[in-house]
Write a protein that holds these residues in place. Sequence first.
Motif, PDB file in Angstrom:
ATOM      1  N   TRP A 113       0.819  -1.211   0.000  1.00 12.60           N
ATOM      2  CA  TRP A 113       0.000   0.000   0.000  1.00 12.60           C
ATOM      3  C   TRP A 113       0.858   1.269   0.000  1.00 12.60           C
ATOM      4  N   ARG A 114       1.916   1.271   0.787  1.00  7.84           N
ATOM      5  CA  ARG A 114       2.766   2.451   0.862  1.00  7.84           C
ATOM      6  C   ARG A 114       3.458   2.710  -0.473  1.00  7.84           C
ATOM      7  N   GLU A 115       3.869   1.651  -1.140  1.00  9.99           N
ATOM      8  CA  GLU A 115       4.516   1.794  -2.440  1.00  9.99           C
ATOM      9  C   GLU A 115       3.542   2.405  -3.444  1.00  9.99           C
ATOM     10  N   ASP A 116       2.298   1.997  -3.368  1.00 12.77           N
ATOM     11  CA  ASP A 116       1.281   2.565  -4.245  1.00 12.77           C
ATOM     12  C   ASP A 116       1.061   4.042  -3.928  1.00 12.77           C
ATOM     13  N   ALA A 117       1.018   4.371  -2.635  1.00 13.40           N
ATOM     14  CA  ALA A 117       0.818   5.763  -2.222  1.00 13.40           C
ATOM     15  C   ALA A 117       1.979   6.644  -2.674  1.00 13.40           C
ATOM     16  N   ASN A 125      -3.847  13.455  -1.850  1.00 15.16           N
ATOM     17  CA  ASN A 125      -4.432  12.491  -2.779  1.00 15.16           C
ATOM     18  C   ASN A 125      -3.964  11.068  -2.499  1.00 15.16           C
ATOM     19  N   ALA A 126      -3.158  10.892  -1.472  1.00 22.35           N
ATOM     20  CA  ALA A 126      -2.621   9.568  -1.144  1.00 22.35           C
ATOM     21  C   ALA A 126      -3.212   9.051   0.163  1.00 22.35           C
ATOM     22  N   LEU A 127      -4.470   9.400   0.410  1.00 25.33           N
ATOM     23  CA  LEU A 127      -5.182   8.921   1.591  1.00 25.33           C
ATOM     24  C   LEU A 127      -6.069   7.749   1.195  1.00 25.33           C
ATOM     25  N   TYR A 128      -6.093   6.724   2.045  1.00 28.74           N
ATOM     26  CA  TYR A 128      -6.881   5.521   1.788  1.00 28.74           C
ATOM     27  C   TYR A 128      -7.871   5.337   2.936  1.00 28.74           C
ATOM     28  N   ALA A 129      -8.990   4.707   2.632  1.00 28.46           N
ATOM     29  CA  ALA A 129      -9.983   4.421   3.671  1.00 28.46           C
ATOM     30  C   ALA A 129     -10.522   3.010   3.485  1.00 28.46           C
ATOM     31  N   ASP A 130     -10.655   2.303   4.586  1.00 25.95           N
ATOM     32  CA  ASP A 130     -11.289   0.989   4.554  1.00 25.95           C
ATOM     33  C   ASP A 130     -12.772   1.187   4.252  1.00 25.95           C
ATOM     34  N   PRO A 131     -13.304   0.569   3.200  1.00 27.93           N
ATOM     35  CA  PRO A 131     -14.699   0.822   2.812  1.00 27.93           C
ATOM     36  C   PRO A 131     -15.723   0.309   3.809  1.00 27.93           C
ATOM     37  N   THR A 132     -15.305  -0.609   4.680  1.00 30.38           N
ATOM     38  CA  THR A 132     -16.238  -1.195   5.642  1.00 30.38           C
ATOM     39  C   THR A 132     -16.179  -0.492   6.993  1.00 30.38           C
ATOM     40  N   THR A 133     -14.965  -0.253   7.492  1.00 25.18           N
ATOM     41  CA  THR A 133     -14.813   0.334   8.826  1.00 25.18           C
ATOM     42  C   THR A 133     -14.601   1.843   8.797  1.00 25.18           C
ATOM     43  N   LEU A 136      -8.735   5.144   8.318  1.00 25.93           N
ATOM     44  CA  LEU A 136      -7.915   5.902   7.391  1.00 25.93           C
ATOM     45  C   LEU A 136      -6.471   5.435   7.410  1.00 25.93           C
ATOM     46  N   PHE A 137      -5.821   5.505   6.255  1.00 28.04           N
ATOM     47  CA  PHE A 137      -4.419   5.135   6.120  1.00 28.04           C
ATOM     48  C   PHE A 137      -3.690   6.290   5.447  1.00 28.04           C
ATOM     49  N   ASP A 138      -2.711   6.844   6.151  1.00 33.44           N
ATOM     50  CA  ASP A 138      -2.016   8.043   5.702  1.00 33.44           C
ATOM     51  C   ASP A 138      -0.514   7.793   5.834  1.00 33.44           C
ATOM     52  N   TYR A 139       0.175   7.680   4.687  1.00 36.09           N
ATOM     53  CA  TYR A 139       1.587   7.299   4.705  1.00 36.09           C
ATOM     54  C   TYR A 139       2.543   8.495   4.616  1.00 36.09           C
ATOM     55  N   PHE A 140       2.018   9.664   4.225  1.00 38.13           N
ATOM     56  CA  PHE A 140       2.923  10.792   3.965  1.00 38.13           C
ATOM     57  C   PHE A 140       2.428  12.121   4.551  1.00 38.13           C
ATOM     58  N   GLY A 141       1.655  12.066   5.617  1.00 38.15           N
ATOM     59  CA  GLY A 141       1.222  13.297   6.268  1.00 38.15           C
ATOM     60  C   GLY A 141       0.118  14.033   5.535  1.00 38.15           C
ATOM     61  N   GLY A 142      -0.663  13.328   4.775  1.00 34.65           N
ATOM     62  CA  GLY A 142      -1.736  13.963   4.020  1.00 34.65           C
ATOM     63  C   GLY A 142      -2.821  14.569   4.887  1.00 34.65           C
ATOM     64  N   LEU A 143      -3.109  13.935   6.015  1.00 36.69           N
ATOM     65  CA  LEU A 143      -4.151  14.464   6.897  1.00 36.69           C
ATOM     66  C   LEU A 143      -3.758  15.826   7.465  1.00 36.69           C
ATOM     67  N   ASP A 144      -2.514  15.959   7.892  1.00 36.17           N
ATOM     68  CA  ASP A 144      -2.044  17.257   8.397  1.00 36.17           C
ATOM     69  C   ASP A 144      -2.047  18.313   7.293  1.00 36.17           C
ATOM     70  N   ALA A 148      -4.262  21.767   7.047  1.00 35.49           N
ATOM     71  CA  ALA A 148      -3.583  23.055   6.882  1.00 35.49           C
ATOM     72  C   ALA A 148      -3.854  23.674   5.514  1.00 35.49           C
ATOM     73  N   ARG A 149      -4.658  23.014   4.680  1.00 34.60           N
ATOM     74  CA  ARG A 149      -4.915  23.485   3.317  1.00 34.60           C
ATOM     75  C   ARG A 149      -3.599  23.683   2.560  1.00 34.60           C
ATOM     76  N   ARG A 150      -2.749  22.664   2.671  1.00 34.15           N
ATOM     77  CA  ARG A 150      -1.413  22.739   2.083  1.00 34.15           C
ATOM     78  C   ARG A 150      -1.289  21.682   0.985  1.00 34.15           C
ATOM     79  N   VAL A 151      -1.003  22.141  -0.226  1.00 32.43           N
ATOM     80  CA  VAL A 151      -0.792  21.219  -1.349  1.00 32.43           C
ATOM     81  C   VAL A 151       0.693  20.906  -1.401  1.00 32.43           C
ATOM     82  N   ARG A 152       1.032  19.667  -1.090  1.00 31.38           N
ATOM     83  CA  ARG A 152       2.445  19.293  -0.968  1.00 31.38           C
ATOM     84  C   ARG A 152       2.721  18.032  -1.779  1.00 31.38           C
TER      85      ARG A 152
END
Length: 398
Positions: A113-117, A125-133, A136-144, A148-152
């Motif tokens: 998953w991380r390699e795909d992200a 754009n690299a945030l994942y979510a389990d469709p059932t539960t 969230l899965f965030d490998y590169f600080g996307g949530l922060d 912060a409305r920061r495009v990185r």
Amino acid sequence: MTQIDPATAPWAGREGFGGLIEALGAGDVRIVGGAVRDTLLGLPVADLDLATRHRPETVVERLAAAAIRAVPTGIAHGTITAVLPDGPVEVTTLRRDVSTDGRHATVAFSDDWREDAARRDFTMNALYADPTTGELFDYFGGLDDLAARRVRFIGDPLQRIAEDHLRILRFFRFLARFGDTPEPAGLAACTARARDLMALSRERIADELLKLLVAPGAVWVAALMVERGIFAPVLPEIADTARLAALAEREAAAGIAPHAIRRLAALIPADSATAGDIAARLRLSNAQRKRLESAAVPHDGSDPRTLAYRISVDAAVDRLLLAGASVEPLADWSLPRFPLTGGALVERGIRKGPLVAATLRRIEDAWVAEGFPGEDRLAALTDAAVAQTLNEDSSRNA
């Protein structure tokens, strides 16, 4: 936030979606990208994209077993489209880039998953979510960054741009849609590599530009792009954003939604020939080209309803807004239909041919000039025009 409430998630209750997840196996599939990002921002979710560990052929087999139609829309890149009652869902195998040339990528499938992200453009754009539960899965600080409305960019911005030059325009489009201030490293990389845009197809450039122009931050981001020389390699005509800023204010004041072609017209010289050249360069559709060329014609001060009758309501709104003229006369106004036909004039004695067309035009011009009057006044205008034509025709043949 560590999860999305699965009961209120945009995908909850979508017909056929639960069966799709069951067919693929809940632990082997996650929602990815824009659907997760927009859900977290409270925005409408249009498209659902899934990432999965399964190879494309396995996805096809599992969907067939579940009686779900599968279309191999991008099988070389691992994408299968599942056709559901509530709309298509793209299912893409996890992957990593093997080689890139700035426009296309050769990929290898993965189960990481991380390699795909890591191959995606921006952290949000690299945030994942389990469709059932909803986890969230965030490998590169996307949530922060999203908070912060920061495009990185993920990783080195220069490397990510080298992989796909379109990411320059995507950086600014996402900045206009989601950002507050530009991330310095990304902005510097886009500025340094602006000439890379010349290698892209004009269709890809047009698609990103038109989306950017209707985003909430389009005005300040377009100004930033001019300042940084981003447009210069492909659209050197765009050198100032003052008209765009004025147009955006007028649209808001009139309660009229932004339109990408109208806003593009505000960025280029007010010249129909130049507009046509830019439309051809960007490979715009015929309808888009015609609208851009029309919007580039300066308003001649004519009555708004007369203008709308002659060139269409949409085209009139474009010219009026660009000129700073009132569009109020067109609010809740329906375009009238000229009810007279050439056959009616022939019945009144006018010879078929050019005389009919000329008389019809004379009546219509008078009808429009008087503000589209009703049946009685139209009849009077018709009587006068018919009498004039018959008199002139008789004098010529005397």
